[in-house]
Design a protein around this motif. Structure first.
Motif, PDB file in Angstrom:
ATOM      1  N   ILE A   2     -41.040  13.117  38.176  1.00 12.89           N
ATOM      2  CA  ILE A   2     -40.388  14.416  38.108  1.00 12.89           C
ATOM      3  C   ILE A   2     -40.925  15.249  39.275  1.00 12.89           C
ATOM      4  O   ILE A   2     -42.089  15.104  39.633  1.00 12.89           O
ATOM      5  CB  ILE A   2     -40.704  15.145  36.788  1.00 12.89           C
ATOM      6  CG1 ILE A   2     -40.619  14.207  35.605  1.00 12.89           C
ATOM      7  CG2 ILE A   2     -39.755  16.294  36.554  1.00 12.89           C
ATOM      8  CD1 ILE A   2     -41.035  14.845  34.294  1.00 12.89           C
ATOM      9  N   PRO A   3     -40.206  16.146  39.901  1.00 12.96           N
ATOM     10  CA  PRO A   3     -38.843  16.483  39.542  1.00 12.96           C
ATOM     11  C   PRO A   3     -37.852  15.459  40.063  1.00 12.96           C
ATOM     12  O   PRO A   3     -38.097  14.798  41.051  1.00 12.96           O
ATOM     13  CB  PRO A   3     -38.615  17.833  40.217  1.00 12.96           C
ATOM     14  CG  PRO A   3     -39.507  17.782  41.408  1.00 12.96           C
ATOM     15  CD  PRO A   3     -40.712  16.987  40.990  1.00 12.96           C
ATOM     16  N   CYS A  28     -29.914  18.339  37.250  1.00 13.36           N
ATOM     17  CA  CYS A  28     -29.811  17.012  36.649  1.00 13.36           C
ATOM     18  C   CYS A  28     -28.413  16.424  36.764  1.00 13.36           C
ATOM     19  O   CYS A  28     -28.217  15.229  36.571  1.00 13.36           O
ATOM     20  CB  CYS A  28     -30.238  17.064  35.182  1.00 13.36           C
ATOM     21  SG  CYS A  28     -29.060  17.927  34.114  1.00 13.36           S
ATOM     22  N   SER A  85     -35.897  20.970  36.767  1.00 13.79           N
ATOM     23  CA  SER A  85     -37.190  20.943  37.452  1.00 13.79           C
ATOM     24  C   SER A  85     -37.118  21.762  38.729  1.00 13.79           C
ATOM     25  O   SER A  85     -36.034  22.085  39.221  1.00 13.79           O
ATOM     26  CB  SER A  85     -37.630  19.506  37.758  1.00 13.79           C
ATOM     27  OG  SER A  85     -36.640  18.830  38.516  1.00 13.79           O
ATOM     28  N   TYR A  86     -38.276  22.117  39.240  1.00 13.20           N
ATOM     29  CA  TYR A  86     -38.363  22.845  40.493  1.00 13.20           C
ATOM     30  C   TYR A  86     -39.605  22.381  41.242  1.00 13.20           C
ATOM     31  O   TYR A  86     -40.528  21.787  40.659  1.00 13.20           O
ATOM     32  CB  TYR A  86     -38.422  24.358  40.259  1.00 13.20           C
ATOM     33  CG  TYR A  86     -39.702  24.851  39.630  1.00 13.20           C
ATOM     34  CD1 TYR A  86     -40.763  25.297  40.410  1.00 13.20           C
ATOM     35  CD2 TYR A  86     -39.869  24.864  38.243  1.00 13.20           C
ATOM     36  CE1 TYR A  86     -41.942  25.746  39.841  1.00 13.20           C
ATOM     37  CE2 TYR A  86     -41.037  25.313  37.659  1.00 13.20           C
ATOM     38  CZ  TYR A  86     -42.081  25.761  38.466  1.00 13.20           C
ATOM     39  OH  TYR A  86     -43.249  26.186  37.890  1.00 13.20           O
ATOM     40  N   TRP A  94     -44.996  20.969  41.185  1.00 10.83           N
ATOM     41  CA  TRP A  94     -43.670  21.047  40.599  1.00 10.83           C
ATOM     42  C   TRP A  94     -43.786  21.482  39.149  1.00 10.83           C
ATOM     43  O   TRP A  94     -44.865  21.481  38.553  1.00 10.83           O
ATOM     44  CB  TRP A  94     -42.963  19.692  40.683  1.00 10.83           C
ATOM     45  CG  TRP A  94     -43.781  18.551  40.113  1.00 10.83           C
ATOM     46  CD1 TRP A  94     -44.625  17.725  40.800  1.00 10.83           C
ATOM     47  CD2 TRP A  94     -43.864  18.156  38.747  1.00 10.83           C
ATOM     48  NE1 TRP A  94     -45.227  16.829  39.953  1.00 10.83           N
ATOM     49  CE2 TRP A  94     -44.775  17.064  38.677  1.00 10.83           C
ATOM     50  CE3 TRP A  94     -43.255  18.591  37.583  1.00 10.83           C
ATOM     51  CZ2 TRP A  94     -45.086  16.420  37.493  1.00 10.83           C
ATOM     52  CZ3 TRP A  94     -43.566  17.954  36.394  1.00 10.83           C
ATOM     53  CH2 TRP A  94     -44.476  16.878  36.357  1.00 10.83           C
ATOM     54  N   ASN A 119     -41.169  21.775  35.305  1.00 11.30           N
ATOM     55  CA  ASN A 119     -39.897  21.387  34.682  1.00 11.30           C
ATOM     56  C   ASN A 119     -39.529  22.357  33.571  1.00 11.30           C
ATOM     57  O   ASN A 119     -40.343  23.153  33.108  1.00 11.30           O
ATOM     58  CB  ASN A 119     -39.961  19.946  34.143  1.00 11.30           C
ATOM     59  CG  ASN A 119     -41.062  19.762  33.118  1.00 11.30           C
ATOM     60  OD1 ASN A 119     -42.041  20.481  33.127  1.00 11.30           O
ATOM     61  ND2 ASN A 119     -40.901  18.806  32.239  1.00 11.30           N
TER      62      ASN A 119
END
Length: 290
Positions: free
Chosen positions: A69-70, A98, A106-107, A122, A124
């Motif tokens: 992730i992300p 997504c 997420s970022y 990151w 989420n």
């Protein structure tokens, strides 16, 4: 002569001070598509396809939660920049979508390196939005406070404020605010519960002061002879958080006969962090038939 020297020194001093406050915005020149293709922190999913968001990327260097992730489609048209750690050099932040109804989940935040950006950290979430204010990163997420809201329509918005400290994204503050447009939805749900005769559940949608003035037992007694209720919540006045309702109640008389009564008026809506939107201060009157 002394005055001239003083003015020269003052000019040099001010020039040096102004130069020290020039913000480094070099990260804004980044070709992000090229960055993702060559960054060791990201890898392009080979089964990904071109979409409205671009290509599909996944984080490959951190598998703390099992899945990389992300992941998702980076929002390259909506990148936010700010000096998140106060060192005079801007960082960049972006969302990853997504591709489904959950929106951005997420970022990531990036800082400028010697030759290219590098991933700072990151996070989420769910249906996230993003902003930058006063060199502070804002992450917006929906809150389904009442538990009855449809997925499309949360009743409140949670805002988290982030800065960078010791190369980590640090939460500095957070706020939650009711979404005023959902006040009418709460009133509509209240009357749906009454229609379904779920009176005790509906009672919980009434404000604390109203419930104090109308204990549950006495309030329930008011519906002893109610056969059905039909309500329309048709107007929301944002200026004073008031919803307008029209009601038709079918009541049973002792002889078994049913009568129809019409009502019209307003409810004042109140936002609470624990229960969401509640109904309080009703001004509803019986409407005489013409």
């Amino acid at each position: 002569m002394k005055i001239a020297v003083f003015l020269i020194l003052l000019f040099v001093s001010n020039s040096a001070l102004s130069q020290s406050h020039i913000r480094d915005t070099s990260i804004r020149k980044t070709n992000w598509m090229e960055y993702f293709q060559h960054s060791p922190d990201f890898s392009i999913d080979t089964i990904g396809v071109d979409t409205a968001w671009g290509k599909y990327f996944v984080l490959s260097s951190d598998t703390t939660f099992g899945d990389p992730i992300p992941g998702g489609f980076p929002a390259l048209d909506y990148i936010f920049y700010g000096d998140l750690d106060g060192n005079g050099i801007e960082e960049a932040a972006m969302l990853f979508y997504c591709g489904g109804t959950a929106g951005a989940m997420s970022y990531a935040v990036f800082r400028q390196g010697s030759t290219s950006p590098s991933l700072v950290e990151w996070g989420n979430g769910y249906k996230m939005g993003m902003g930058m204010r006063n060199d502070t990163l804002l992450i917006y997420q929906p809150e389904y406070t009442g538990g009855w809201e449809p997925n499309c329509c949360p009743s409140s918005l949670w805002t988290s404020f982030y800065r960078i400290k010791n190369k980590k994204i640090i939460l500095t503050d957070s706020t939650e605010e009711g979404i005023i447009e959902m006040a009418a939805g709460a009133a509509d749900h209240f009357y749906d519960l009454l229609t379904d005769k779920q009176y005790e559940t509906a009672y919980q949608f009434l404000g604390k002061e109203y419930r104090s003035a109308h204990p549950l037992k006495a309030w329930l007694a008011g519906y002893n002879n109610t056969d059905s209720i039909f309500a329309v919540v048709d107007t929301m006045r944002v200026s004073d958080s008031t919803v307008h309702v029209t009601l038709t109640a079918i009541d049973r008389l002792q002889n078994g006969k049913k009568i129809s009564e019409n009502y019209e008026g307003t409810w004042k809506m109140q936002w609470t962090k624990t229960q969401g939107w509640l109904l309080t201060e009703p001004k509803i009157k019986k409407v005489r038939k013409k």
